[in-house]
Design a protein around this motif. Structure first.
Motif, PDB file in Angstrom:
ATOM      1  N   ARG A 254      -3.986  -2.775  -5.867  1.00 37.19           N
ATOM      2  CA  ARG A 254      -3.643  -3.243  -5.004  1.00 37.19           C
ATOM      3  C   ARG A 254      -3.046  -5.173  -5.615  1.00 37.19           C
ATOM      4  NH1 ARG A 254      -4.302  -4.716   0.576  1.00 37.19           N
ATOM      5  NH2 ARG A 254      -5.864  -3.449   0.698  1.00 37.19           N
ATOM      6  N   LEU A 255      -3.797  -5.548  -6.436  1.00 40.35           N
ATOM      7  CA  LEU A 255      -2.915  -6.310  -7.014  1.00 40.35           C
ATOM      8  C   LEU A 255      -0.913  -6.182  -7.634  1.00 40.35           C
ATOM      9  CD1 LEU A 255      -2.930  -9.463  -8.198  1.00 40.35           C
ATOM     10  CD2 LEU A 255      -4.718  -8.501  -9.643  1.00 40.35           C
ATOM     11  N   ASP A 256      -1.409  -4.630  -8.562  1.00 47.19           N
ATOM     12  CA  ASP A 256      -0.050  -4.259  -9.597  1.00 47.19           C
ATOM     13  C   ASP A 256       0.720  -3.863  -7.819  1.00 47.19           C
ATOM     14  OD1 ASP A 256      -1.053  -4.104 -11.901  1.00 47.19           O
ATOM     15  OD2 ASP A 256      -1.699  -1.761 -11.430  1.00 47.19           O
ATOM     16  N   LYS A 257       0.468  -3.572  -6.793  1.00 45.34           N
ATOM     17  CA  LYS A 257       1.540  -3.062  -5.734  1.00 45.34           C
ATOM     18  C   LYS A 257       1.724  -4.879  -4.837  1.00 45.34           C
ATOM     19  CE  LYS A 257       1.511  -1.587  -1.363  1.00 45.34           C
ATOM     20  NZ  LYS A 257       2.556  -3.620  -0.650  1.00 45.34           N
ATOM     21  N   ASN A 258       1.150  -5.743  -5.305  1.00 42.19           N
ATOM     22  CA  ASN A 258       1.378  -6.571  -4.536  1.00 42.19           C
ATOM     23  C   ASN A 258       2.631  -7.086  -5.923  1.00 42.19           C
ATOM     24  OD1 ASN A 258       0.749  -6.765  -2.211  1.00 42.19           O
ATOM     25  ND2 ASN A 258      -1.221  -7.778  -2.841  1.00 42.19           N
ATOM     26  N   TYR A 259       2.682  -7.527  -6.712  1.00 42.16           N
ATOM     27  CA  TYR A 259       2.505  -7.990  -8.166  1.00 42.16           C
ATOM     28  C   TYR A 259       4.047  -7.563  -8.344  1.00 42.16           C
ATOM     29  CZ  TYR A 259       4.173  -9.020 -12.723  1.00 42.16           C
ATOM     30  OH  TYR A 259       5.216  -9.648 -14.155  1.00 42.16           O
ATOM     31  N   LYS A 260       4.681  -5.876  -7.586  1.00 37.39           N
ATOM     32  CA  LYS A 260       6.340  -5.633  -8.229  1.00 37.39           C
ATOM     33  C   LYS A 260       6.841  -6.608  -7.231  1.00 37.39           C
ATOM     34  CE  LYS A 260       4.640  -1.139  -9.469  1.00 37.39           C
ATOM     35  NZ  LYS A 260       4.741   0.241  -8.627  1.00 37.39           N
ATOM     36  N   ALA A 261       6.574  -7.023  -5.940  1.00 41.13           N
ATOM     37  CA  ALA A 261       7.055  -7.624  -4.998  1.00 41.13           C
ATOM     38  C   ALA A 261       7.232  -9.539  -5.204  1.00 41.13           C
ATOM     39  CB  ALA A 261       6.774  -7.628  -3.826  1.00 41.13           C
ATOM     40  N   LEU A 262       5.666  -9.633  -5.907  1.00 41.04           N
ATOM     41  CA  LEU A 262       5.840 -11.479  -5.522  1.00 41.04           C
ATOM     42  C   LEU A 262       5.627 -11.581  -6.672  1.00 41.04           C
ATOM     43  CD1 LEU A 262       2.914 -11.148  -3.143  1.00 41.04           C
ATOM     44  CD2 LEU A 262       5.364 -11.784  -2.688  1.00 41.04           C
TER      45      LEU A 262
END
Length: 351
Positions: A254-262
């Motif tokens: 989840r943290l990696d996924k969100n990092y891509k956008a944020l």
């Protein structure tokens, strides 16, 4: 386990409050003599208690309070090479008075060195510091962090705010300066000055509190990554003690996924968040999740490269003690060697 060397990274040596009196200065000595330390506990009742009944010393006293009996029952009983003594004074992070909290930690550290670490070559110490005043904590790390039998700095998850915030950075700077990992252990969440023990607030029962301990670890770990602790202190290692393991894969995804956008919100991060976690963090095995199908746990371990991130812990003398001969039996021999010995040997720079 005769074929494996073992390092236990979470062994709770207990003491009566009065045992710290010789190591306290005034006015703290008189305060403890009159009313004890008075940890602000969570207040959740456990019908079975917290301690293993057979860990009470034959001569009486608290379970885990007699070094000689611990040597006989744990060190010799399970043929441990080393046991990292984690104590119980991290609970002091729930009190409001930062000076009192720092004094208790300092007294405990002197007590640990004087009355435990010399008792057996297997004993190594996790020094305690309180998070209310990180500058005092850093001063304490500088005071005894160079002792040859002190192998890590112990803080509590019962903090006032997420532990990645810059308010706490003096602790990490001092720990890195001395080459000591920082261990995060459940404390008296929900008592005194700490926040509620779950994201939803205060549960009513011990089983709820105990089951939800991983929530605190998730929040603190995300904070440490996103606040750039591992960028600012590239040699720092963090050990998440007694918080479970199974939650980690989903959190990293989840943290990696969100990092891509944020990623613009955390511009100091130059790699995927999961990479910082894998490079800087370890987790203790106890309380290990135990699915009905053991293969499910092995599959989960493969998702996080567990053989390089896990450290064996028994949580002696607590009721949910994990014997080294009864957990992780489905792993390959090389993975077991790393988890039970090699990872901790390297982390703590043991012979």
């Amino acid at each position: 386990m005769d074929d494996y060397q073992i390092i236990d990274v979470d062994v709770h040596n207990e003491q009566d409050d009065r045992a710290l009196l010789p190591y306290l200065q005034e006015p703290w000595r008189s305060r403890v003599a009159a009313s004890g330390i008075g940890y602000a506990g969570s207040g959740y009742y456990s019908p079975i208690g917290v301690m293993k009944k057979d860990s009470i010393p034959p001569g009486g006293g608290k379970a885990g309070s007699d070094p000689d009996y611990m040597i006989k029952q744990l060190i010799e009983g399970y043929n441990l090479d080393y046991a990292v003594l984690t104590g119980v004074v991290y609970n002091i992070s729930s009190t409001h008075d930062p000076d009192f909290a720092a004094a208790i930690c300092s007294a405990y550290n002197d007590y640990l060195i004087a009355e435990w670490l010399g008792k057996h070559k297997a004993f190594k110490g996790a020094m305690a510091v309180a998070t209310q005043d990180p500058l005092l904590a850093a001063r304490e790390i500088d005071r005894i962090g160079g002792h040859p039998d002190i192998v890590e700095v112990m803080i509590s998850s019962a903090a006032r705010s997420p532990l990645g915030q810059r308010h706490y950075h003096p602790i990490y700077e001092a720990a890195e300066r001395h080459g000591l990992p920082v261990a995060l252990h459940p404390g008296a969440e929900g008592g005194g000055s700490s926040t509620a023990p779950t994201a939803a607030g205060y549960p009513a029962r011990y089983i709820e509190w105990h089951t939800c301990l991983s929530q605190m670890f998730m929040a603190h770990l995300v904070s440490m990554v996103c606040e750039g602790v591992f960028v600012k202190y590239p040699n720092l290692k963090v050990v998440l003690v007694e918080g479970g393991v199974a939650w980690l894969p989903g959190l990293m995804w989840r943290l990696d996924k969100n990092y891509k956008a944020l990623r613009a919100t955390v511009p100091w991060l130059t790699r995927m968040p999961s990479e910082y976690i894998r490079d800087h963090c370890f987790l203790s095995t106890q309380p290990i999740e135990e699915p009905d199908n053991p293969q499910h746990l092995i599959d989960l371990f493969n998702m996080i490269d567990a053989e390089n991130m896990l450290l064996y812990s028994s949580d002696y003398p607590h009721w949910d003690f994990d014997s080294p001969g009864h957990i992780l039996r489905g792993l390959k021999p090389e993975a077991r060697r790393k988890i039970f010995y090699e990872n901790a040997k390297q982390l703590y720079r043991l012979d």
